[in-house]
Structure formats: C-alpha cells, structure tokens
Design an enzyme around this catalytic site. Structure first.
Site, mmCIF file in Angstrom:
data_model
loop_
_atom_site.group_PDB
_atom_site.id
_atom_site.type_symbol
_atom_site.label_atom_id
_atom_site.label_comp_id
_atom_site.label_asym_id
_atom_site.label_seq_id
_atom_site.Cartn_x
_atom_site.Cartn_y
_atom_site.Cartn_z
ATOM 1 N N CYS A 1 35.448 53.097 42.096
ATOM 2 C CA CYS A 1 34.362 53.706 42.858
ATOM 3 C C CYS A 1 34.380 53.288 44.321
ATOM 4 O O CYS A 1 34.727 52.163 44.645
ATOM 5 C CB CYS A 1 33.025 53.290 42.276
ATOM 6 N N ARG B 1 41.978 54.803 46.113
ATOM 7 C CA ARG B 1 41.514 53.822 45.128
ATOM 8 C C ARG B 1 41.487 54.389 43.703
ATOM 9 O O ARG B 1 41.390 53.637 42.748
ATOM 10 C CB ARG B 1 40.098 53.348 45.503
ATOM 11 N N TRP C 1 34.542 56.440 39.500
ATOM 12 C CA TRP C 1 35.584 56.198 38.502
ATOM 13 C C TRP C 1 34.824 55.843 37.240
ATOM 14 O O TRP C 1 34.186 54.786 37.169
ATOM 15 C CB TRP C 1 36.448 55.038 38.977
ATOM 16 N N ASN D 1 28.297 50.985 42.928
ATOM 17 C CA ASN D 1 29.546 50.482 42.336
ATOM 18 C C ASN D 1 29.182 49.293 41.456
ATOM 19 O O ASN D 1 28.299 48.517 41.813
ATOM 20 C CB ASN D 1 30.502 49.972 43.415
ATOM 21 N N GLY D 2 29.896 49.114 40.367
ATOM 22 C CA GLY D 2 29.611 47.974 39.488
ATOM 23 C C GLY D 2 29.047 48.453 38.166
ATOM 24 O O GLY D 2 29.138 49.639 37.826
ATOM 25 N N GLU E 1 57.476 43.480 35.643
ATOM 26 C CA GLU E 1 57.019 44.271 36.791
ATOM 27 C C GLU E 1 57.704 45.646 36.818
ATOM 28 O O GLU E 1 57.068 46.657 37.091
ATOM 29 C CB GLU E 1 57.268 43.477 38.086
ATOM 30 N N LYS F 1 55.709 49.235 36.538
ATOM 31 C CA LYS F 1 55.809 50.292 37.551
ATOM 32 C C LYS F 1 56.016 51.657 36.902
ATOM 33 O O LYS F 1 55.352 52.620 37.276
ATOM 34 C CB LYS F 1 56.944 50.021 38.548
ATOM 35 N N GLU G 1 52.863 52.799 35.045
ATOM 36 C CA GLU G 1 51.782 53.191 35.945
ATOM 37 C C GLU G 1 51.957 54.597 36.502
ATOM 38 O O GLU G 1 51.013 55.369 36.542
ATOM 39 C CB GLU G 1 51.710 52.226 37.147
ATOM 40 N N HIS H 1 64.235 39.240 18.801
ATOM 41 C CA HIS H 1 63.090 39.004 17.917
ATOM 42 C C HIS H 1 62.190 40.229 17.784
ATOM 43 O O HIS H 1 61.001 40.101 17.522
ATOM 44 C CB HIS H 1 62.297 37.804 18.424
ATOM 45 N N LYS I 1 43.019 51.318 42.405
ATOM 46 C CA LYS I 1 43.696 50.351 43.276
ATOM 47 C C LYS I 1 43.062 48.979 43.157
ATOM 48 O O LYS I 1 43.734 47.968 43.149
ATOM 49 C CB LYS I 1 43.621 50.853 44.727
HETATM 50 C C1 G6P Z 1 44.916 47.060 39.616
HETATM 51 C C2 G6P Z 1 46.021 47.720 40.423
HETATM 52 C C3 G6P Z 1 47.301 46.906 40.301
HETATM 53 C C4 G6P Z 1 47.054 45.479 40.717
HETATM 54 C C5 G6P Z 1 45.897 44.844 39.922
HETATM 55 C C6 G6P Z 1 45.488 43.498 40.501
HETATM 56 O O1 G6P Z 1 45.188 47.187 38.262
HETATM 57 O O2 G6P Z 1 46.245 49.049 39.977
HETATM 58 O O3 G6P Z 1 48.295 47.475 41.134
HETATM 59 O O4 G6P Z 1 48.208 44.732 40.556
HETATM 60 O O5 G6P Z 1 44.754 45.681 39.974
HETATM 61 O O6 G6P Z 1 44.958 43.700 41.768
HETATM 62 P P1 G6P Z 1 44.796 42.609 42.893
HETATM 63 O O7 G6P Z 1 44.154 43.356 44.040
HETATM 64 O O8 G6P Z 1 43.911 41.533 42.349
HETATM 65 O O9 G6P Z 1 46.148 42.102 43.240
#
Ligand code: G6P
Length: 609
Positions: free
Chosen positions: A2, A27, A74, A100-101, A482, A486, A489, A505, A604
């Site tokens: 949000c 975001r 959101w 927000n929240g 990672e 990616k 996502e 395993h 984001k």
């Molecule tokens: C969200 C984002 C990720 C990010 C994570 C942690 O899930 O989509 O890309 O790695 O938050 O965010 P931060 O701002 O704490 O690094």
C-alpha cells in the site's frame, strides 16, 4: 504494498496526487483511489487495477480542490475490488481516510459500531477507522479530538491520512508502525508513505515517529504525541528525481542490474582502506567500543536480504572469527532468541521498512542486544531504530525483484568483515588482498555484461522447463537460493535452491528430461565436489547450465551450457555469480511475457506481517 499520498496547498490536488500514486506503482498494488475536498464537497473516486484506470475515471472531474488524499492498495482484508479500495468513508460521507498497515481489533470495533447503527460498505479493516472517528465526532464535534480519540482505540499498525469536508483547511495524519512523512514545500505540504512519491516537488521531509499524529494546514503543521507538541527536524533527501527514473532501459530491473558496478563502488567509496587492509565505517563509530566486546552476531532479514545475510555469515566467520547465525526475521520475532549484551543483532533491509525485520530489531533491543542495520533507504524506520549502522548508498531500487541492493549488501558485509576482522586477528596482508580485490569487482562485473546476449538466448531456450534446480556450495549456496528466488518472483516457475551436497537427499528425484539444473561452481575450494554433483545430474538425463570461472573451458564438455564469471577471491565470488542469474531470470520473464518490474502478488516493501 500500500502507498499513501496527500496534498494541501494552492495547486489543484488531483493531478499531483495521481502523479504521486504513479511514482508508488513500483511497490505493487491491486487498486487505487483518491478523495478530494473543495467547494464544500468531498469527492471519492476509486478503481480496481492500475493507477491509469483511476486516472481515466477522474478525467472529467470538475471539482476545484487543493486538498486531498490518495492510495494504492495491496489487499490484506477483503479481495481486490473497487469497494475495498481506499479511501474509505464514514456513514455520512463527511470524512475520508487512507490507511497502510493492519488494524488488529477491527472485528471487535466493527461489531460495536454496527450495534450503534453504522453501516459498512467494504470488507476492510480500514473502513472501521472512518466510522470510529465519526462515532467520536458525535460526542465531541471537534474533528481533531475525535481523530485523536479514535487512534487510542486502535490496536495494530497504521499510517493514516484523513480529510473532512467540514475542514477544507486541514489534512490529518498519524503513524503507528507504518511509515509516514510530511513533505515540506513552499506554502504547500505533501504526505507520503514513501519519499519517492513526492521527490519531484520537495526534498525536505519530516518523518513521523510511532505514536505521533499531525494536523497540517497551508501555513504549517503541528505534530503531537498524546497532548504534547513535538519539535520535529526537517531532513534533506539526497536522492534526485532522475535517480528514480529508468534511464533508457526497458525495465527498472535491467537498469538496476546494469547499475551494479556503480552501486557497488558507491558502497565502498570513502570506506575502503586498501593500504590498511581495513574499512572506515562512520555509522558504527558511536558503538565502536561495544562492538569490540561482541561475541556473536545474529543477522535478521527477509527475502533477498536474507540470502545476502547467508553470504555474510560465511565471510564473517571465516575472516573475522565471530560466530554468526542468520535468521528469517519472521521466525526470530516469535521464538525465544537467546540474546545478551554481547550479541549484535544485525538487520539487513533494502527498504528499512520490512515489518518482520523491524519487529526483530525491536525484540533484540528489548533483550539488551546491540541493534545494527545495513539499510539502503536513508531515514527509514529500521535505520532510525537501530543503535548504529551502515547505509548502502545504492540509490533507489524500484524493481520489486531486488538486484543492486543485494550486491551492495555484500559490499557492506565485506567492509564489515574487514573492519571487524582486522580488530580480531586478520593479518594486514589478508586485509589488503581482500580490499584490493573489492576495488576490482566493478570492472569484473562489466565483463559479465558482455555475455548478456548469450544469457538472453539461454533464458529463452530454457524458459519452458518443468523444474529448475539451483545448486551451489559454500559461498555460492546462498546464490542458489537467490537465483531460484529471482525466477520464482518474476518468471513464475517452480524453482528450488539447494546446497549441492544436499541434492542427494531429495531434490535429485526431480531430475528428468524436463528439468534444468543450474550449477554455480566457480573454480574454488569445493569445485571438485560440485563436478561430482554435476555428473550425477547428467547421469540421470538432466540438462545442466553451469556458471564457472573464466578459462575453465573443460566444463563445456560436461555441461549443456556454460556462463563464465571472472576470477576473484573465493569469498567474493557470490558478488559476481549472482549477476548471470539475475539476467537469466530477467530474460526469462520477458520471454514469457510477464510484467518484470511489478510481479503478481508481490510488493517491494512488505510493511505488514
Ligand atoms: C520483499 C521484496 C523482496 C525483498 C524483501 C525484503 O519481499 O519483494 O525483494 O528482498 O521484501 O525486503 P527488505 O527491504 O527488507 O530488504
């Protein structure tokens, strides 16, 4: 996640608010809305989908309004829909709020208010706040007082902005656990949950703290906590508006991948001391003495930042000799972590606003640990609440999938390793070797970009596999995590990251002709072990894409495709090996026709639990 924008001034609010919402689009959100106050009217317009949809709906509006609030939602309570979109209103339509929240006691409040005759038109927790304020105005008539009283009844987290038709001269805001700031212009004020929404208009901001509320007029603002007026400082934001733009790239993610040589160098600038084989970290100066007595570090973070933490664990343990644990912040906050004053809890967070990471830091402080942060967004909540820390200086990261923040975190973790290591027995020669190698990395990253065309072809070729298995060992096992994250996502494929040694395993059962195994296997101390893993996959009919060190052409005979990274120190290889995987995910997402920068269901900055 949000986003909130608000405006009070002399200009027409509608276009400014919608422009602000556009800047928050990165975001991630599912609906948007705006409420405007002018000519004794309060008008609300909301739309499901993109801010563009909202813009279309507001095109014909003739209302003259120089006060308003706007929101991108959101979904948390209630599905994405127009009626659940913010702003929400009370029964009389006299006030309008964005939030927000999460209001945790909204069900109780809703029941009470329903009994008192309030009628609700959405499934959200937010709407309760509007009705609650209305209820309080029945008793006091004074809107400011009703606003303050309603806040006292709320349990949970909020960043709130409110307008009332009866008060075209006032914009109300409040914060508890969800970021909110006031942008200070000339005879005008902005409100935003994220500074990028208002950067085009002002770089002067006032951050609200938890428990604070403010009344903003065209002549100024008064911030209170309880009854007491708070004296606030105005901070200057250094990011330029241009920095937040795409600069010719088709997507922010690609721009940010290519930004990495620069953002990496920026993290080292003025900090790395090559001759002394150490680092100068100004942000830690205040706690330098205490750091000397630290016996253990616990890294708390989420998502991509968590993976950076895992690399940090290996670096710090090997070169600084300090025991390190890495924890998902969402787990750490709810279990019983054993902490004391000799433990440093280090939050890694790009946004500095991730709710779980923030809660973990608060828990750590409660238990007497030293709270440290490595944060990108200056002035963010985690940056302000930690005892000390280091900023990334990576510039704004807009794409939801994090790239340059990750390598920047690794830069800062390397600096921290030098800084702590040199105080704990790391030799001058070792320190100098690491420092000099760090300086070379931006140039080495550029060399990987020369293979962009090859990586793009491979991403297209392998875009339709059933399974993706990312494997790496030692320093590169977090890179397997990672790389898999990616593609999950942004390309929405089923991918798993595993330490290569764990493959036998379970995950090896996934291997068939439709699986792709991506091996991250630079020529390092565990290279031979990785080769055995690769052979096992090939023996079962799997396809292998390997990432290895330049010059190791022998691997071309064993793997189906090979991508090369330049040679560097083993501990620094993750900083290079992650780049081909970022590019691979990016090109796969493009090939599959997805919205790279705004992936479905993701945000984001995750400011709710
Ligand atoms: C969200 C984002 C990720 C990010 C994570 C942690 O899930 O989509 O890309 O790695 O938050 O965010 P931060 O701002 O704490 O690094």
């Amino acid at each position: 996640m949000c986003g909130i924008v608000g405006y009070i001034g002399k200009r027409q609010a509608k276009d400014l608010l919608i422009e602000g919402l556009h800047r928050l689009e990165y975001r991630g959100y599912d609906s948007a809305g705006v409420a405007l106050v002018g000519g004794n009217k309060l008008k609300r317009v909301r739309a499901l989908g993109k801010v563009g949809e909202l813009e279309k709906k507001t095109e014909g509006m003739t209302l003259e309004a120089t006060l308003g609030i706007a929101h991108t939602r959101w979904a948390t309570h209630g599905k994405p829909s127009e009626k659940n979109a913010h702003p929400h209103a009370d029964c009389a339509g006299a006030i309008s709020i964005v939030h927000n929240g999460i209001i945790e006691n909204y069900t109780e409040l809703k029941d009470e208010l329903t009994k008192k005759g309030h009628r609700f038109s959405s499934e959200t927790d937010t709407e309760v706040v509007a009705h609650l304020i209305e209820e309080h105005t029945k008793k006091s008539k004074d809107i400011e007082e009703a606003f303050a009283r309603a806040l006292k009844d709320l349990r949970g987290t909020y960043g709130i902005a409110m307008v009332a038709v009866a008060e075209p001269e006032r914009l109300y805001v409040a914060r508890m656990g969800s970021p909110l700031l006031i942008g200070v212009g000339k005879d005008e004020y902005f409100v935003a949950s994220d500074v990028s929404a208002i950067l085009a208009h002002t770089k002067k901001v006032v951050y609200l703290e938890d428990g604070e509320r403010a009344v903003i007029t065209r002549d100024g603002y008064v911030v209170r906590s309880g009854q007491a007026v708070q004296k606030k400082t105005v901070s200057d934001i250094e990011w330029s508006e241009k920095e937040a733009k795409r600069g010719g790239y088709p997507h922010f993610m690609l721009k940010e991948i290519f930004d990495q040589p620069e953002s990496f160098a920026d993290a080292l600038r003025g900090r790395l001391l090559p001759d002394e084989g150490s680092a100068r970290l100004g942000g830690l100066r205040a706690v330098a003495k205490r750091l000397e007595g630290i016996r253990r570090i616990v890294i708390v973070s989420c998502g991509t930042s968590y993976h950076a933490g895992l690399v940090g664990e290996y670096m710090l343990e090997e070169y600084a000799g300090i025991p390190v644990e890495v924890e998902y912040a969402s787990e750490f906050r709810y279990r019983k972590p054993l902490l004391d004053k000799y433990t440093a809890v280090l939050a890694l967070s790009q946004s500095g606003e991730t709710a779980d990471t923030l809660a973990a830091i608060r828990e750590a402080k409660n238990k007497g640990a030293l709270a440290l942060g490595i944060v990108n967004v200056v002035g963010s909540t985690i940056a302000r609440e930690t005892d000390a820390g280091v900023y990334n200086h990576a510039g704004p990261e807009v794409s939801v999938a994090s790239t340059k923040a990750f390598t920047s975190q690794l830069a800062v973790l390397s600096l921290l390793t030098l800084y702590l290591g040199r105080k704990r027995g790391m030799s001058l020669v070792t320190g100098q070797r690491i420092a000099r190698e760090l300086l070379k990395l931006p140039r080495l990253m550029e060399r990987i970009f020369e293979q962009s065309g090859t990586i793009k072809k491979l991403a297209k070729k392998y875009a339709n596999r059933k399974n993706y298995l990312y494997l790496g060992r030692k320093y590169n096992f977090p890179i397997a995590f990672e790389g898999a994250l990616k593609v999950k996502e942004i390309a929405y494929v089923s991918a798993q990251g595993y330490p290569t040694g764990e493959m036998k395993h379970g995950p090896i059962a996934l291997i068939d002709r439709e699986a792709l195994a991506l091996f991250i296997m630079p020529v390092d101390s565990v290279y031979e072990k990785s080769v055995s893993g690769l052979e096992e996959i090939k023996a079962r009919g799997g396809t292998v894409l390997a990432i290895t060190t330049e010059g190791n052409t022998a691997l071309e005979k064993k793997a189906d495709a090979v991508i090369y990274i330049p040679k560097t120190l083993e501990m620094l290889t993750p900083i290079l090996s992650v780049i081909p995987l970022q590019l691979f995910a990016y090109h796969m997402s493009v090939a599959l026709g997805y919205e790279v920068d705004r992936p479905r269901n993701l945000a984001k900055s995750v400011t709710v639990e």
